[in-house]
Every structure is written in C-alpha cells, then in structure tokens.
Design an enzyme around this catalytic site. Structure first.
Site, PDB file in Angstrom:
ATOM      1  N   HIS A   1      -0.271 -10.920  -3.619  1.00 44.39           N
ATOM      2  CA  HIS A   1       0.439 -11.120  -2.355  1.00 44.39           C
ATOM      3  C   HIS A   1      -0.460 -10.906  -1.149  1.00 44.39           C
ATOM      4  CE1 HIS A   1       2.596  -9.612   1.183  1.00 44.39           C
ATOM      5  NE2 HIS A   1       3.451 -10.556   0.890  1.00 44.39           N
ATOM      6  N   CYS A   2      -1.287  -9.884  -1.196  1.00 41.87           N
ATOM      7  CA  CYS A   2      -1.944  -9.421   0.031  1.00 41.87           C
ATOM      8  C   CYS A   2      -2.966 -10.390   0.598  1.00 41.87           C
ATOM      9  CB  CYS A   2      -2.602  -8.066  -0.228  1.00 41.87           C
ATOM     10  SG  CYS A   2      -1.424  -6.739  -0.575  1.00 41.87           S
ATOM     11  N   ILE A   3      -4.023 -10.679  -0.147  1.00 41.21           N
ATOM     12  CA  ILE A   3      -5.162 -11.390   0.426  1.00 41.21           C
ATOM     13  C   ILE A   3      -4.848 -12.853   0.743  1.00 41.21           C
ATOM     14  CG2 ILE A   3      -7.559 -12.062   0.037  1.00 41.21           C
ATOM     15  CD1 ILE A   3      -7.826  -9.473  -1.612  1.00 41.21           C
TER      16      ILE A   3
END
Length: 457
Positions: free
Chosen positions: A300-302
């Site tokens: 999800h994050c990067i």
C-alpha cells in the site's frame, strides 16, 4: 490556500472547557501522569477495519488489556480471522488464537456497537485508482459512520494514510456540525500506521508511533491508548503535521527505491554486482541509508501514498520533479523487467513469443501472501501480451487473476523446463538450488546471480 489558511477558514478549532466525557479522560490521564500505562484494562476500543493494519492494531490493544470491538464490513474477512487464515507473524497468530478463549475480542459487522467504545481507531485502506488518483471512498464511508455514531467523551483516532487536512475534513468538521467540539465533547487525533507485514524485526511494539491531536488533551489521550502498542510515542503539534510526516517517510522510500533500481542497472552494465556496491556504501556511518533494487514497488505505502501529496498540490504550485519522475520509474519498472526478459532470450536467438517464462514469487514482499499493487501482476500481463507462456510459482499465493484470467501457482517449478525464470520475490526457506540448471535467470533483485566483477584496468 495553505493548510494553515484552510484550518483558520474552516472554523474548526479545539474548544476549551471540557465536557463531562472529556473530563473523564483528563482524570484518567492525570492519574498516570507522565508514566506509561501498565494496562488499558477497563477501556473498550473499537477498531474499524481489520486488514493488514487493523488486525495487528487490535491484537496489540488486546495484549495491553483493552476490550476490543473489531468491526469490518466483510463477513469473509471476519470468518478468516476466526479461523486464523490471515497474514500475521507467528507471535500474532498465537495471540489471535488466545482470543478464542478470553472473549475480549468481539468481531462484528455491526457499526451500531460503536457508541459502546471509549476510543475508536479507524484503520481502513486508502488505495489509488488505476489512473493513480487517491481513492477515498472507503475512508469517507468509515469516517462518516464513525461521526454519525460518535458520543460525547469518545476518542477518535484516524490511522489511514491520506492527504494533509484529511482528519480535519472528515472528522473534525463533521463532528463540529453535529455539535461535538474537539477537546470539549470529543477527542480527535491522527496517528499514522507503521505496519511492516511479515517482518519480525519491525513489529508494532518495537516501532515508534507519531500522534498529532486536535488539541492537547486529544494528543495525550491518543498517546495513552497507543503507547502500549508502540516502542514510544512522538507527539507533533497537530494532525496535519502527522499526516505530512507519514507521506514524507514513504515518499523518501519511493524516491530511493527508484534510485536503487536505476543505479543497479548502471552497475550491471559495468560488470559490477549492485548489492555488493550498496553494502560497501552502507559501511559509511553517516549520510547514507541502503536501499536495494527490485521488480518495482508493491503493497500500500510506496506505490500509493505519494500520490496523495502529488494530487493535493495545485497546478502552478510547488514543483515536484524528483518525486514525479520516481513514481513514473516505479510504475514503469515491470515493463523494464519484461523488456530485459525479451533481451535475454533474444541474445540466445530465442523470441519471447512462445517462450516458457516463470515468475518466481508473486507476493509484493517475502513472507506474506499480500498481492496489493504487486509488480508481478503487471509483469505477468506484459509477458502474456507479448506471447510468452507466462506462469508463476508462489507458496503463499495459490491463485491470482491477471487481466481477468485466473492463474494457479506452479507447485514444483523445478520439475518443469523453463526458457527463462524471473526472480521476483524470494520467500524465507525457498530452495533456489534448482536455478543452476535453468538456462536463463533474470534476478530482479541482483542477489541470485550477481554480475561478474569488472576487469581491473
């Protein structure tokens, strides 16, 4: 309009003069003073969203003594949690199994239980659309539900990554419209999640947590509830600072991963082993942090979080060429890998069209079954588009769907003949010895078959 101007013009500020519900929080906080609470016993905490963030959060709160209402809209997700069919670390699996006997975890789809909670923690996903625009549908729905059922004295903590100003827009302003003022009637804070799935070195309990409250009592209360689930709490002046800090830390990672991919190709071109070069550079005790190459960015994050900043900045506003180019490079990385695969085959007089190609490991990172934004999905699609017989093997991912076509993991890849194997994700315990018999191996992480050292001139 700047964030400071937005805050001022919104008319949403914390209100002095705590009501009875908030006074109960101040009494509780004053009782512990500056000490870390030994237990959250006596508190009921609702965790809204039991995914990769919400479930570990719920288990941490349970371990600290709280009674937890685990709320999720998916009956299937709740069923998977009950049977333990979820991605967790071994210790977390053991903790989940223990909840079957204690009764301190109530799993439900019933949002009508929210008013029972002393604190509500929102942990829903904030993905991006196919054209890389922030998708706030789940977050807006969850926040609207929480606001609608909020009661005086509740602490509401948002953990989902989003653009700067989200906490004020989706919680503080709607609560004020209901007549529930922050610091007087309710407490509100933003405390971004820091979950690293599958990594035993970075458990929630050993990771610091940022807290930015709508006012001083909100900050103290959120720190009180989250402190037993983190190594320490770092308080910042307001939710906006915490929101930007979360974006900043993942933008930093995105830019550096894109750089690692770029420089690794340069190293390979020069006959150097990229990982050896990175490890050598990492011996410098200051000013350097190692990032390693790979097939792209997943999870999800990067691949998602930076777009929440990029799409918030107005046309003609601050220029972000470094970030914009890094995100483009990460998006294009699977295409670059597919092109390298074609080049490797072509060098041996073998076209990609009709070639048997195996993608080894499909999850976005080792040790998990998480396929969110995995580069393997795009890579498999590109290979198939160019005529390759593209398959994959992943012990954690028995099946997946690519462009509407279901693929099943090859259970024993070493027993089949492959024209090319692309090493995408290496799970712990994976046997790679059989790759020695494969005619062509493309290691996207430059760890299996490092390039031969360049001749000294």
């Amino acid at each position: 309009m700047t964030i400071t101007q937005h805050i001022a013009s919104s008319g949403v500020t914390w209100a002095p003069g705590a009501g009875p519900g908030v006074t109960r929080w101040t009494d509780r906080l004053d009782a512990v003073g500056g000490h870390t609470p030994a237990s959250l016993r006596g508190l009921t905490v609702a965790v809204v969203g039991l995914g990769y963030v919400g479930l570990p959060t719920a288990l941490g709160l349970l371990d600290a003594g709280a009674t937890v209402l685990g709320i999720d809209i998916s009956e299937q997700r709740l069923a998977d949690i009950r049977t333990g069919d979820v991605d967790l670390l071994p210790a977390q699996h053991a903790a989940l199994a223990c909840t079957q006997n204690t009764g301190d975890l109530l799993l439900t789809t019933d949002v009508g239980t929210l008013p029972r909670a002393d604190a509500v923690i929102v942990c829903v996903p904030t993905p991006v659309t196919e054209d890389h625009r922030p998708d706030l549908r789940a977050l807006r729905a969850a926040c609207a539900t929480v606001v609608e059922r909020a009661v005086p004295g509740q602490l509401i903590v948002l953990t989902s990554t989003s653009h700067v100003g989200t906490t004020r827009d989706l919680l503080l302003a709607p609560l004020a419209a209901r007549g529930l003022a922050a610091e007087r009637d309710v407490l509100v804070a933003f405390a971004p999640e820091r979950i690293d799935p599958g990594n035993e070195r970075h458990t929630p309990e050993t990771t610091p947590r940022i807290v930015g409250g709508a006012g001083p009592v909100s900050s103290r209360a959120a720190a009180f509830v989250l402190r037993p689930t983190a190594s320490r709490i770092h308080q910042v002046p307001d939710p906006e600072t915490a929101e930007m800090a979360k974006l900043w830390e993942n933008i930093f990672r995105a830019v550096n991963i894109a750089l690692a991919n770029e420089l690794s190709e340069a190293c390979a071109h020069l006959g150097l082993a990229p990982v050896e070069v990175i490890d050598a550079a990492a011996t410098k005790p200051y000013g350097f942090m190692p990032f390693y190459p790979g097939p792209g960015a997943g999870g999800h994050c990067i691949p998602c979080d930076p777009y929440y900043l990029l799409h918030q900045l107005p046309p003609g506003g601050p220029s972000t060429p470094v970030l914009s180019r890094a995100m483009t490079a990460l998006r294009e990385r699977p295409a670059r890998i597919a092109a390298q695969a074609a080049e490797r085959l072509r060098a041996d007089g073998r076209p990609l069209d009709g070639a048997r190609v195996l993608v080894l490991g499909a999850a976005y990172k080792p040790g998990v079954s998480d396929m969110r934004e995995s580069p393997a999905l795009r890579l498999l699609a590109l290979l198939a588009e160019q005529g390759a017989d593209a398959r994959y093997s992943d012990c954690h991912v028995p099946r997946l769907t690519v462009d509407g076509r279901e693929l099943r993991s090859v259970p024993d890849p070493h027993e089949e003949a492959w024209d090319l194997v692309i090493v995408h994700t290496v799970h712990p315990g994976t046997d790679l010895g059989w790759l020695d018999a494969v005619p062509r191996v493309l290691d996207t992480r430059y760890r299996i078959r490092p390039a031969a050292p360049a001749a000294v001139r």
